[in-house]
Each structure stands twice: as C-alpha cells, then as structure tokens.
Scaffold this motif. Structure first.
Motif, PDB file in Angstrom:
ATOM      1  N   LEU A 132      17.673 129.781  85.262  1.00 31.33           N
ATOM      2  CA  LEU A 132      17.074 128.860  86.244  1.00 31.33           C
ATOM      3  C   LEU A 132      15.537 128.907  86.215  1.00 31.33           C
ATOM      4  CD1 LEU A 132      19.514 129.077  89.279  1.00 31.33           C
ATOM      5  CD2 LEU A 132      19.672 127.738  87.194  1.00 31.33           C
ATOM      6  N   SER A 134      13.601 126.585  86.646  1.00 27.48           N
ATOM      7  CA  SER A 134      13.032 125.791  87.740  1.00 27.48           C
ATOM      8  C   SER A 134      12.694 126.684  88.933  1.00 27.48           C
ATOM      9  CB  SER A 134      14.005 124.681  88.160  1.00 27.48           C
ATOM     10  OG  SER A 134      15.283 125.236  88.432  1.00 27.48           O
ATOM     11  N   THR A 135      13.450 127.783  89.085  1.00 31.09           N
ATOM     12  CA  THR A 135      13.185 128.689  90.206  1.00 31.09           C
ATOM     13  C   THR A 135      11.827 129.378  90.052  1.00 31.09           C
ATOM     14  OG1 THR A 135      15.568 129.011  90.425  1.00 31.09           O
ATOM     15  CG2 THR A 135      14.175 130.580  91.582  1.00 31.09           C
ATOM     16  N   SER A 233      25.213 128.514  95.732  1.00 29.97           N
ATOM     17  CA  SER A 233      24.792 127.183  96.200  1.00 29.97           C
ATOM     18  C   SER A 233      25.860 126.468  97.030  1.00 29.97           C
ATOM     19  CB  SER A 233      24.433 126.318  94.996  1.00 29.97           C
ATOM     20  OG  SER A 233      23.426 126.947  94.263  1.00 29.97           O
ATOM     21  N   GLN A 255      26.450 120.782  92.486  1.00 29.36           N
ATOM     22  CA  GLN A 255      26.380 122.126  93.081  1.00 29.36           C
ATOM     23  C   GLN A 255      27.597 122.955  92.722  1.00 29.36           C
ATOM     24  OE1 GLN A 255      23.284 123.175  94.438  1.00 29.36           O
ATOM     25  NE2 GLN A 255      23.110 121.303  93.243  1.00 29.36           N
ATOM     26  N   HIS A 258      27.267 125.261  89.627  1.00 26.59           N
ATOM     27  CA  HIS A 258      26.471 126.496  89.647  1.00 26.59           C
ATOM     28  C   HIS A 258      27.344 127.736  89.460  1.00 26.59           C
ATOM     29  CE1 HIS A 258      22.284 125.678  90.251  1.00 26.59           C
ATOM     30  NE2 HIS A 258      22.569 124.729  91.116  1.00 26.59           N
ATOM     31  N   GLU A 322      23.336 124.678 103.075  1.00 28.09           N
ATOM     32  CA  GLU A 322      22.075 124.861 102.343  1.00 28.09           C
ATOM     33  C   GLU A 322      21.445 123.488 102.078  1.00 28.09           C
ATOM     34  OE1 GLU A 322      22.535 126.109  98.301  1.00 28.09           O
ATOM     35  OE2 GLU A 322      20.391 126.471  98.046  1.00 28.09           O
ATOM     36  N   HIS A 323      22.260 122.569 101.534  1.00 21.89           N
ATOM     37  CA  HIS A 323      21.800 121.196 101.285  1.00 21.89           C
ATOM     38  C   HIS A 323      22.677 120.229 102.071  1.00 21.89           C
ATOM     39  CE1 HIS A 323      21.180 123.355  97.354  1.00 21.89           C
ATOM     40  NE2 HIS A 323      19.953 122.950  97.591  1.00 21.89           N
ATOM     41  N   GLU A 352      20.661 115.423  95.142  1.00 18.57           N
ATOM     42  CA  GLU A 352      20.233 116.783  95.450  1.00 18.57           C
ATOM     43  C   GLU A 352      19.474 117.384  94.273  1.00 18.57           C
ATOM     44  OE1 GLU A 352      20.305 121.042  95.847  1.00 18.57           O
ATOM     45  OE2 GLU A 352      21.225 119.814  94.293  1.00 18.57           O
ATOM     46  N   ASP A 356      16.212 120.101  93.492  1.00 14.64           N
ATOM     47  CA  ASP A 356      16.390 121.284  92.636  1.00 14.64           C
ATOM     48  C   ASP A 356      15.260 121.398  91.614  1.00 14.64           C
ATOM     49  OD1 ASP A 356      18.658 122.177  93.821  1.00 14.64           O
ATOM     50  OD2 ASP A 356      20.045 121.549  92.251  1.00 14.64           O
ATOM     51  N   TYR A 357      14.742 120.249  91.181  1.00 13.08           N
ATOM     52  CA  TYR A 357      13.799 120.293  90.067  1.00 13.08           C
ATOM     53  C   TYR A 357      12.398 119.759  90.354  1.00 13.08           C
ATOM     54  CZ  TYR A 357      17.796 121.442  87.160  1.00 13.08           C
ATOM     55  OH  TYR A 357      18.881 122.075  86.626  1.00 13.08           O
ATOM     56  N   HIS A 363      13.536 124.679  96.291  1.00 12.52           N
ATOM     57  CA  HIS A 363      15.006 124.776  96.178  1.00 12.52           C
ATOM     58  C   HIS A 363      15.544 126.161  96.534  1.00 12.52           C
ATOM     59  CE1 HIS A 363      15.253 125.976  91.590  1.00 12.52           C
ATOM     60  NE2 HIS A 363      15.262 127.034  92.334  1.00 12.52           N
TER      61      HIS A 363
END
Ligand SMILES: NC(=O)c1ccc[n+]([C@@H]2O[C@H](COP(=O)([O-])OP(=O)(O)OC[C@H]3O[C@@H](n4cnc5c(N)ncnc54)[C@H](O)[C@@H]3O)[C@@H](O)[C@H]2O)c1
Ligand SMILES: N[C@H](CO)Cc1c[nH]c[nH+]1
Ligand SMILES: [Zn+2]
Length: 427
Positions: A132, A134-135, A233, A255, A258, A322-323, A352, A356-357, A363
C-alpha cells in the motif's frame, strides 16, 4: 451475501459485528512478542520477521542502493500518478494548518494556544497482502507539513527480504528519514521500545491487519501514542433508486478485495436496488484477480433492507463505518444526519477509491466502530496543542482573590500562598 429484511433494533449489534478476531484473541501473542523485543531487540525482530514473513535477511535498514534500485523500477506513468495524488493530499492537509488562538480572558490575563509537531514519528505501511504505497503519501505528507523531524517507516519485506519499490519511491519522495524492512507486531514492538537498529518513536501511525492494529493498541500501554485503531477495511453504502447498481457493486468489491476480514454492507429501503446490486457484485467478482480474497469478504457481507431512511440513518450511526457512501436523492438528510463515520463519499461519481488514492482526503481511518470516538488521520494527528499564559500585575490583582478562595476551599494552602505572595507584592 447475507440478505437481512427489516432487522429489529435489538438485532443490529449482532448483524453488524465485524468479522475480525477480537482484541483479547490477539493480545497475548502481542505481549509475548513485545516482551522478547524488549529483552533481545533486533534478534527478536529478526526471529519474527523470519517466522511471519519468511525473510531471513539480517539487515532491516533499507540502503541507499536499494532506494536507487527502487527509483529505477517505478514506471514514469506511476510516478506521474503519484505526483497528482501527492499534490492533492498536500493541498488538503496544508489547508488544515490553524492559527495561534490568543485571548485576554480578563484584563491582564493573556492565554494562548499554539501547535507543535510531534518530533519522532513512526509510520506503518501495510505490505502483507498488497503493497500500500498510497499509505506512504497519506502519512508522510502530513508528517512533513506538521514539521515532524524524525519520520521513520516500517513495512514488511517479502521472502526475498525486499520492500515493494513503489513504497520506497514514495517514502523517498515524501522525505521519510529511515526505512526498515519489518512488518506486523514486530514492527510496532520495535518502534515502541527501540532496538539497536530501529529507533523508538513517540507516536505510531498507520493502518494494518488485525495483528498490527492490536499491537498498536497494546503499544499505548507502554507510553507510545497512536493515531487510532485502523484495522481491516470497511465500507457501508446507502443506496436508493437513484444509484447505479454496477457502481455500488464496484465500490463494495473495492473494499472486499483488501482482505477476507474486510466488511462491506449495503443498506437500502428498496428491494429492487438490493437485488440489482447483489447481481452486479457476483458478476463483477468473477472477473477480479483477487477474486478468492474478495469472495471470502463478500460471503460474510450484508445486504440490509430497511423500512425507512430515518431507521437507516440510525443503523448506520450505530455501525460507525470506516467509509460511508451516500447514493440517495435525499443526500442532504444523510450528510446532515451522519454522526459516526471515518470518511463520507457523496453521489454516483464519488467512488471510495478516490479517497484511497488521489482526491486529497486521508485514507487512514478508524475501523471496528472506532469512528464513534476517533477521527481519521489529519494534520493535527502529527501535532500537539500547547497552551501558554502570561499574567501582568494588573491581571493577578484581577483574578488572584478568586484563586485564593478556590485553593482554600480545596484545602491546598501552598496553591493559595503562590498567589498571596504575589498579591502582597503588587498591592
Ligand atoms: N483502516 C484503514 O485506514 C486501512 C487503510 C489501508 C489498509 N487497511 C487494512 O490494512 C490491512 C493490511 O493487511 P496486510 O495483512 O495486507 O498487511 P500488514 O502489513 O498489515 O500485515 C502483514 C503482517 O502481519 C503479520 N502477520 C500475518 N499473519 C500473522 C499471524 N498469524 N500472527 C502474527 N502476525 C501475523 C506479519 O508479520 C506480516 O508482516 C488490510 O486488512 C486492509 O484492509 C486499513
Ligand atoms: N481502503 C483502504 C482503507 O481502508 C486504503 C487503501 C489503500 N490502497 C487502497 N486502499
Ligand atoms: Zn482501499
């Protein structure tokens, strides 16, 4: 997917249970590993890296050569995509900077609040099932804006002892100080206690699987701060007839893919919507490369038909996703009424995945119902608010008598004296 028809309120908590192991199930494992890390440092970290990640590499610190190799392996196209995401995340988090707040509460009594960065922070980047990177953007960008001076990063290595090049590229781009090839409970333990190689930090950030999440929670018992429990997630979608069922299904699957312990939920007041989304989920699932993982999450997921929007809103607030995606002609009703959610996505064209990105929001978000009490990561997560005060002679004359009376009433003579001595001087 399990269909549930108008559940009564007393069944909600059972229906909405998360499919993860509980804190108690994992706590003892975490404590055992933490104890070994406290006693044996790097040796214990290596032992668990070998056991859980199959990497026997001895040196956990990523070298300059590995960074250069990673830079060469990331495509130009991906670098450009990362750049766009980085700009948006930077803009949104930079805008969260706040001004010093200064108030003269009584004449001569000046109180103010200022923020200071947390100096040493540790970022956890998940890498067990997907790398990940992106994290990295979600954590390192606000850490830099906040002014944190030591930003270290841990992420699990693969069996060859390597971290995905995009994680290394993003870390370098965002100014991470040191990167360590360590994941899971052992990474959280190492950042909590410090080892010969990995520095101890003041606060640990980042999402992870249930082992990482429980380890972060246990870390707080040893004096380390954490952002929040950000585990497997979750997504809850509220959809009415204005939704596009294929879009909703794609979000639920995004999601679900994940991990098998992800949880996705659809809530609707319309039976046709429920059935159309269900059909689309299974159609799209077939074509996913991570079909097996997503299918396990989908199997446990819920499609809830509920009587009316008011009840839907109450159930969603009870679940605290969460979302939360809103696809409704009454979107204002849900926007105004939502009390407990990590991040909210509105309308048919707000997947969503955007959050995330690349849209700019963070996120790293609370899961497992923690959206009732925690915020997602934001600029303030990397800062502390400090208060200051300065009182003039006039100021102590104005509030001194009240302090003396209150101190006396609490039976704290020394507190009173600290004021009396000063009042004697200025009166
Ligand atoms: N809430 C959020 O903000 C958010 C954001 C991104 C990702 N996530 C979640 O993060 C998670 C990432 O999980 P992941 O597994 O891919 O990567 P991860 O890096 O979180 O976990 C991998 C590590 O788990 C450890 N581990 C695996 N099995 C173990 C066992 N049986 N006992 C002890 N330790 C074990 C290993 O050390 C391994 O390095 C997913 O569940 C995803 O949904 C959440
Ligand atoms: N959906 C995750 C948060 O629960 C974040 C993420 C990263 N990459 C893709 N998704
Ligand atoms: Zn995601």
């Amino acid at each position: 997917m399990k269909k549930i028809n108008n559940p009564t309120r007393n069944t909600w908590s059972e229906i909405l249970k998360r499919p993860t192991q509980s804190f108690a199930d994992i706590e003892e494992t975490v404590k055992g590993i933490f104890k070994e890390i406290q006693q044996k440092g790097d040796v214990a970290v290596q032992k668990y890296t070998s056991l859980f990640d199959g990497s026997t590499s001895v040196n956990s610190l990523v070298t300059k050569e590995e960074m250069e190799e990673a830079n060469a392996l990331v495509s130009k196209e991906l670098k450009m995509a990362i750049e766009l995401a980085k700009n948006n995340i930077f803009k949104f988090h930079e805008a969260q900077k706040s001004q010093k707040i200064e108030v003269e509460t009584t004449e001569g009594v000046f109180c103010w609040q200022e923020k200071r960065p947390i100096q040493k922070v540790g970022l956890y980047i998940p890498g067990g099932s997907a790398p990940l990177f992106s994290t990295v953007l979600m954590l390192a960008i606000p850490a830099k804006i906040a002014g944190c001076t030591e930003i270290i990063l841990c992420s699990p290595p693969n069996k060859q002892g390597k971290i995905n090049p995009a994680i290394l590229y993003a870390a370098n781009l965002c100014g991470v100080t040191k990167i360590f090839k360590v994941g899971g409970i052992q990474a959280i333990g190492a950042m909590t206690f410090g080892t010969e190689t990995i520095p101890q930090v003041y606060k640990i950030f980042g999402p992870g699987n249930q082992f990482v999440t429980v380890a972060k929670q246990v870390a707080t018992q040893f004096g380390v701060g954490i952002d929040m429990p950000a585990g497997p997630s979750e997504l809850l979608v509220y959809a009415d007839v204005t939704c596009v069922p294929s879009f909703v299904a794609s979000d639920l699957l995004s999601q679900a893919e994940h991990g098998s312990d992800s949880q996705v939920v659809l809530v609707t007041t319309n039976k046709e919507v429920l059935e159309a989304v269900e059909k689309e989920v299974y159609l799209q699932l077939e074509k996913l490369p991570r079909k097996e993982i997503a299918a396990q999450a989908i199997e446990k997921s819920k499609l809830i038909l509920i009587e009316n929007e008011q009840l839907a809103l109450e159930l969603i607030n009870e679940y605290a996703p969460e979302h939360f995606i809103i696809c409704s002609k009454n979107e204002e009703f849900f926007i105004n009424g939502i009390q407990n959610a990590g991040s909210v996505f509105i309308g048919n064209f707000t997947p969503e995945s955007a959050g995330d990105y690349a849209s700019g929001t963070n996120h790293t978000l609370p899961t497992n119902g923690f959206a009732k009490t925690y915020s997602g990561v934001n600029l303030d997560s990397f800062m502390k608010s400090m208060t200051f005060q300065k009182i003039t002679e006039k100021g102590i004359q104005n509030i001194g008598k009240s302090i003396e009376i209150m101190a006396e009433a609490e039976g704290l003579q020394a507190h009173k004296n600290a004021v009396t001595l000063r009042l004697n001087k200025v009166n």
